[in-house]
Scaffold this motif. Structure first.
Motif, PDB file in Angstrom:
ATOM      1  N   GLY A 208     -32.143  23.965  -0.848  1.00 29.36           N
ATOM      2  CA  GLY A 208     -31.421  25.091  -1.411  1.00 29.36           C
ATOM      3  C   GLY A 208     -30.675  25.949  -0.425  1.00 29.36           C
ATOM      4  O   GLY A 208     -29.927  26.855  -0.822  1.00 29.36           O
ATOM      5  N   LYS A 209     -30.846  25.696   0.860  1.00 28.54           N
ATOM      6  CA  LYS A 209     -30.100  26.478   1.847  1.00 28.54           C
ATOM      7  C   LYS A 209     -28.613  26.168   1.719  1.00 28.54           C
ATOM      8  O   LYS A 209     -28.219  25.016   1.568  1.00 28.54           O
ATOM      9  CB  LYS A 209     -30.585  26.136   3.262  1.00 28.54           C
ATOM     10  N   LYS A 210     -27.774  27.189   1.764  1.00 27.03           N
ATOM     11  CA  LYS A 210     -26.347  27.010   1.537  1.00 27.03           C
ATOM     12  C   LYS A 210     -25.673  26.247   2.682  1.00 27.03           C
ATOM     13  O   LYS A 210     -26.027  26.416   3.847  1.00 27.03           O
ATOM     14  CB  LYS A 210     -25.657  28.361   1.349  1.00 27.03           C
ATOM     15  N   ALA A 211     -24.709  25.434   2.297  1.00 29.73           N
ATOM     16  CA  ALA A 211     -23.932  24.690   3.282  1.00 29.73           C
ATOM     17  C   ALA A 211     -22.666  25.460   3.639  1.00 29.73           C
ATOM     18  O   ALA A 211     -22.059  26.107   2.788  1.00 29.73           O
ATOM     19  CB  ALA A 211     -23.561  23.314   2.735  1.00 29.73           C
ATOM     20  N   VAL A 212     -22.285  25.389   4.900  1.00 29.60           N
ATOM     21  CA  VAL A 212     -20.995  25.895   5.367  1.00 29.60           C
ATOM     22  C   VAL A 212     -20.051  24.701   5.408  1.00 29.60           C
ATOM     23  O   VAL A 212     -20.341  23.700   6.067  1.00 29.60           O
ATOM     24  CB  VAL A 212     -21.110  26.531   6.766  1.00 29.60           C
ATOM     25  N   VAL A 213     -18.936  24.787   4.697  1.00 28.76           N
ATOM     26  CA  VAL A 213     -18.011  23.663   4.573  1.00 28.76           C
ATOM     27  C   VAL A 213     -16.704  24.000   5.285  1.00 28.76           C
ATOM     28  O   VAL A 213     -16.080  25.024   5.005  1.00 28.76           O
ATOM     29  CB  VAL A 213     -17.732  23.335   3.095  1.00 28.76           C
ATOM     30  N   LEU A 214     -16.312  23.149   6.221  1.00 30.59           N
ATOM     31  CA  LEU A 214     -15.041  23.299   6.938  1.00 30.59           C
ATOM     32  C   LEU A 214     -14.139  22.131   6.543  1.00 30.59           C
ATOM     33  O   LEU A 214     -14.163  21.068   7.165  1.00 30.59           O
ATOM     34  CB  LEU A 214     -15.284  23.293   8.457  1.00 30.59           C
ATOM     35  N   PRO A 215     -13.329  22.304   5.484  1.00 28.02           N
ATOM     36  CA  PRO A 215     -12.487  21.196   4.999  1.00 28.02           C
ATOM     37  C   PRO A 215     -11.331  20.899   5.945  1.00 28.02           C
ATOM     38  O   PRO A 215     -10.663  21.808   6.431  1.00 28.02           O
ATOM     39  CB  PRO A 215     -11.959  21.709   3.652  1.00 28.02           C
ATOM     40  N   TYR A 216     -11.072  19.631   6.170  1.00 26.30           N
ATOM     41  CA  TYR A 216      -9.923  19.240   6.978  1.00 26.30           C
ATOM     42  C   TYR A 216      -8.614  19.645   6.303  1.00 26.30           C
ATOM     43  O   TYR A 216      -7.605  19.877   6.970  1.00 26.30           O
ATOM     44  CB  TYR A 216      -9.927  17.725   7.197  1.00 26.30           C
ATOM     45  N   SER A 217      -8.623  19.732   4.972  1.00 23.44           N
ATOM     46  CA  SER A 217      -7.392  20.029   4.239  1.00 23.44           C
ATOM     47  C   SER A 217      -6.866  21.436   4.514  1.00 23.44           C
ATOM     48  O   SER A 217      -5.718  21.739   4.186  1.00 23.44           O
ATOM     49  CB  SER A 217      -7.614  19.857   2.727  1.00 23.44           C
ATOM     50  N   THR A 218      -7.691  22.296   5.121  1.00 22.63           N
ATOM     51  CA  THR A 218      -7.207  23.620   5.513  1.00 22.63           C
ATOM     52  C   THR A 218      -6.028  23.490   6.468  1.00 22.63           C
ATOM     53  O   THR A 218      -5.081  24.293   6.442  1.00 22.63           O
ATOM     54  CB  THR A 218      -8.328  24.426   6.179  1.00 22.63           C
ATOM     55  N   TYR A 219      -6.071  22.474   7.317  1.00 27.70           N
ATOM     56  CA  TYR A 219      -5.020  22.260   8.315  1.00 27.70           C
ATOM     57  C   TYR A 219      -4.196  21.013   8.045  1.00 27.70           C
ATOM     58  O   TYR A 219      -3.031  20.932   8.445  1.00 27.70           O
ATOM     59  CB  TYR A 219      -5.642  22.177   9.709  1.00 27.70           C
ATOM     60  N   LEU A 220      -4.792  20.028   7.397  1.00 29.43           N
ATOM     61  CA  LEU A 220      -4.109  18.762   7.127  1.00 29.43           C
ATOM     62  C   LEU A 220      -3.745  18.712   5.643  1.00 29.43           C
ATOM     63  O   LEU A 220      -4.352  17.991   4.859  1.00 29.43           O
ATOM     64  CB  LEU A 220      -5.010  17.589   7.512  1.00 29.43           C
ATOM     65  N   ARG A 221      -2.748  19.480   5.258  1.00 30.76           N
ATOM     66  CA  ARG A 221      -2.455  19.690   3.839  1.00 30.76           C
ATOM     67  C   ARG A 221      -1.750  18.511   3.183  1.00 30.76           C
ATOM     68  O   ARG A 221      -1.795  18.366   1.966  1.00 30.76           O
ATOM     69  CB  ARG A 221      -1.615  20.964   3.674  1.00 30.76           C
ATOM     70  N   ASP A 222      -1.058  17.694   3.931  1.00 34.31           N
ATOM     71  CA  ASP A 222      -0.274  16.614   3.335  1.00 34.31           C
ATOM     72  C   ASP A 222      -1.056  15.315   3.164  1.00 34.31           C
ATOM     73  O   ASP A 222      -0.559  14.378   2.539  1.00 34.31           O
ATOM     74  CB  ASP A 222       0.971  16.330   4.184  1.00 34.31           C
ATOM     75  N   LEU A 223      -2.244  15.242   3.707  1.00 29.91           N
ATOM     76  CA  LEU A 223      -2.958  13.971   3.730  1.00 29.91           C
ATOM     77  C   LEU A 223      -3.652  13.670   2.406  1.00 29.91           C
ATOM     78  O   LEU A 223      -4.380  14.505   1.870  1.00 29.91           O
ATOM     79  CB  LEU A 223      -3.998  13.968   4.854  1.00 29.91           C
ATOM     80  N   TYR A 224      -3.412  12.478   1.888  1.00 25.24           N
ATOM     81  CA  TYR A 224      -4.208  11.997   0.757  1.00 25.24           C
ATOM     82  C   TYR A 224      -5.606  11.653   1.269  1.00 25.24           C
ATOM     83  O   TYR A 224      -5.817  11.418   2.461  1.00 25.24           O
ATOM     84  CB  TYR A 224      -3.583  10.744   0.160  1.00 25.24           C
ATOM     85  N   SER A 225      -6.554  11.594   0.352  1.00 27.81           N
ATOM     86  CA  SER A 225      -7.891  11.134   0.721  1.00 27.81           C
ATOM     87  C   SER A 225      -8.059   9.713   0.180  1.00 27.81           C
ATOM     88  O   SER A 225      -7.279   8.831   0.534  1.00 27.81           O
ATOM     89  CB  SER A 225      -8.965  12.086   0.188  1.00 27.81           C
ATOM     90  N   ASN A 226      -9.018   9.462  -0.704  1.00 25.99           N
ATOM     91  CA  ASN A 226      -9.179   8.106  -1.215  1.00 25.99           C
ATOM     92  C   ASN A 226      -7.985   7.697  -2.064  1.00 25.99           C
ATOM     93  O   ASN A 226      -7.521   8.445  -2.926  1.00 25.99           O
ATOM     94  CB  ASN A 226     -10.462   7.997  -2.041  1.00 25.99           C
ATOM     95  N   THR A 227      -7.495   6.503  -1.793  1.00 28.80           N
ATOM     96  CA  THR A 227      -6.320   5.951  -2.463  1.00 28.80           C
ATOM     97  C   THR A 227      -6.620   4.499  -2.806  1.00 28.80           C
ATOM     98  O   THR A 227      -7.228   3.781  -2.011  1.00 28.80           O
ATOM     99  CB  THR A 227      -5.097   6.028  -1.522  1.00 28.80           C
ATOM    100  N   ARG A 305       5.549  12.710   1.152  1.00 29.31           N
ATOM    101  CA  ARG A 305       4.228  13.118   1.662  1.00 29.31           C
ATOM    102  C   ARG A 305       3.636  12.039   2.566  1.00 29.31           C
ATOM    103  O   ARG A 305       3.022  12.340   3.591  1.00 29.31           O
ATOM    104  CB  ARG A 305       3.267  13.405   0.512  1.00 29.31           C
ATOM    105  N   VAL A 306       3.808  10.790   2.163  1.00 29.83           N
ATOM    106  CA  VAL A 306       3.317   9.696   3.012  1.00 29.83           C
ATOM    107  C   VAL A 306       4.029   9.716   4.354  1.00 29.83           C
ATOM    108  O   VAL A 306       3.401   9.544   5.409  1.00 29.83           O
ATOM    109  CB  VAL A 306       3.499   8.340   2.303  1.00 29.83           C
ATOM    110  N   ALA A 307       5.331   9.964   4.336  1.00 27.54           N
ATOM    111  CA  ALA A 307       6.085  10.042   5.593  1.00 27.54           C
ATOM    112  C   ALA A 307       5.572  11.185   6.465  1.00 27.54           C
ATOM    113  O   ALA A 307       5.446  11.035   7.689  1.00 27.54           O
ATOM    114  CB  ALA A 307       7.575  10.235   5.298  1.00 27.54           C
ATOM    115  N   ARG A 308       5.269  12.331   5.853  1.00 33.14           N
ATOM    116  CA  ARG A 308       4.738  13.457   6.630  1.00 33.14           C
ATOM    117  C   ARG A 308       3.359  13.136   7.192  1.00 33.14           C
ATOM    118  O   ARG A 308       3.024  13.518   8.315  1.00 33.14           O
ATOM    119  CB  ARG A 308       4.689  14.714   5.764  1.00 33.14           C
ATOM    120  N   SER A 309       2.546  12.424   6.417  1.00 30.98           N
ATOM    121  CA  SER A 309       1.218  12.024   6.900  1.00 30.98           C
ATOM    122  C   SER A 309       1.348  11.134   8.134  1.00 30.98           C
ATOM    123  O   SER A 309       0.621  11.305   9.118  1.00 30.98           O
ATOM    124  CB  SER A 309       0.454  11.284   5.796  1.00 30.98           C
ATOM    125  N   ILE A 310       2.256  10.182   8.060  1.00 27.89           N
ATOM    126  CA  ILE A 310       2.486   9.287   9.196  1.00 27.89           C
ATOM    127  C   ILE A 310       2.951  10.090  10.406  1.00 27.89           C
ATOM    128  O   ILE A 310       2.477   9.877  11.536  1.00 27.89           O
ATOM    129  CB  ILE A 310       3.514   8.209   8.825  1.00 27.89           C
TER     130      ILE A 310
END
Length: 335
Positions: A208-227, A305-310
């Protein structure tokens, strides 16, 4: 509920079986009974609630309605899943898009993306509240655990650069993915690599202890995840099959994030070692990452978006020059 349909049951046992036998059931569009086409599918990794949408598509009859006889087995991660697709041993699997770009850049695998599951990266670093990690800068001098070759670990230097921290000051150690939550709870490491939807699992392990979550999407906004990926061969030779499969799978995805409690119950009927409450929580956390901005349909892929990810990955030195959107995605087959 469709328990006679083709899903491999059982958590860890099925994961091992899937890794050993995935090559045996690849249908590649072969007729199974004169009317339905056989298709083999691997989950991204294991049999967790976040993968429940494929089982929902099975149970709700979406695959049947598309004329498909789909076998679902637990995958073992992006690297292995891609190799099975490239070898023609499995037809489809959702693989981390960024990890795939990096792997394709190195190995030139003949695979192609045909639909997005997550419109934003779900990669993250997780720690426990009160342990001194509240933002990316706090990771310097700390030890982070993840599975060997994980996407979180592969992407970390890119994330660190954009977050303004020195990746060389963060030590990574490898543990089997099923052990990560318990390793963190036992304070054997300071943080772990994890998809954001793993938060309920981490908090359950930490009692039950709370988790601290640092999402990569905060900085990597254009990246898709599972595709969803398939082989270039299947995409070229059987485009109608690809569209039928992804259409049915995405119906399962939309239903799952819209009805997470029902979807979790369906999923656990196929994977009885899993927990309904945690599975539903994962699907709720996943919903914002699935829905496209601007009203685009579920599964949409954008060439810009794919081009920006690359470009992001090339700028960070993660992939070599020369990769183009058309080399990694079949936009004409995507929603």
């Amino acid at each position: 509920m469709g328990m006679t349909r083709r899903a491999v049951l059982g958590g860890s046992a099925a994961l091992a079986a899937g890794a050993l036998t995935a090559g045996c059931d690849s249908g590649s569009g072969a007729k199974s009974d004169g009317s339905k086409q056989k298709v083999s599918y691997l989950t991204s990794f294991g049999a967790l609630g976040r993968e429940g949408y494929a089982y929902v598509a099975l149970a709700k009859g979406y695959f049947d309605q598309a004329g498909l006889d789909v076998t679902i087995k637990p995958g073992t991660g992006t690297g292995n899943n891609l190799k099975l697709i490239a070898a023609g041993k499995v037809d489809f699997s959702p693989c981390d898009f960024t990890g795939t770009l990096i792997q394709i850049s190195k190995e030139k695998l003949p695979v192609t993306a045909v639909a997005a599951i997550h419109e934003r990266s779900m990669s993250a670093i997780m720690a426990l509240a009160g342990d001194g990690i509240a933002d990316p800068k706090d990771l310097e001098g700390r030890t982070v655990a993840d599975g060997a070759g994980s996407t979180n670990q592969t992407m970390f230097p890119v994330y660190a650069k954009l977050a303004g921290i020195d990746p060389k000051k963060v030590k990574w150690v490898n543990f089997p993915p099923p052990q990560l939550a318990s390793v963190l709870a036992a304070k054997k490491v300071d943080a772990i690599g994890q998809f954001v939807v793993g938060q309920p699992l981490v908090e359950q392990a930490a009692k039950g202890k709370k988790a601290v979550v640092l999402p990569y999407s905060t900085y990597l906004r254009d990246l898709y995840s599972n595709t969803v990926f398939t082989s270039e061969k299947l995409a070229k030779e059987k485009p109608d099959l690809v569209k039928k499969f992804t259409g049915a799978l995405l119906k399962g995805l939309e239903y799952s994030v819209t009805h997470p409690d029902e979807a979790a119950q369906i999923f656990v009927k196929y994977q009885p070692t899993q927990n309904v409450k945690e599975s539903a929580a994962e699907l709720r956390l996943m919903a914002p990452y699935v829905k496209s901005a601007g009203g685009a349909p579920y599964g949409a892929l954008d060439d810009k978006r794919v081009a920006r990810s690359i470009a992001i990955l090339q700028g960070a030195g993660a992939i070599a020059p020369g990769l183009t959107p058309e080399k990694v995605a079949s936009f004409s087959l995507a929603p």
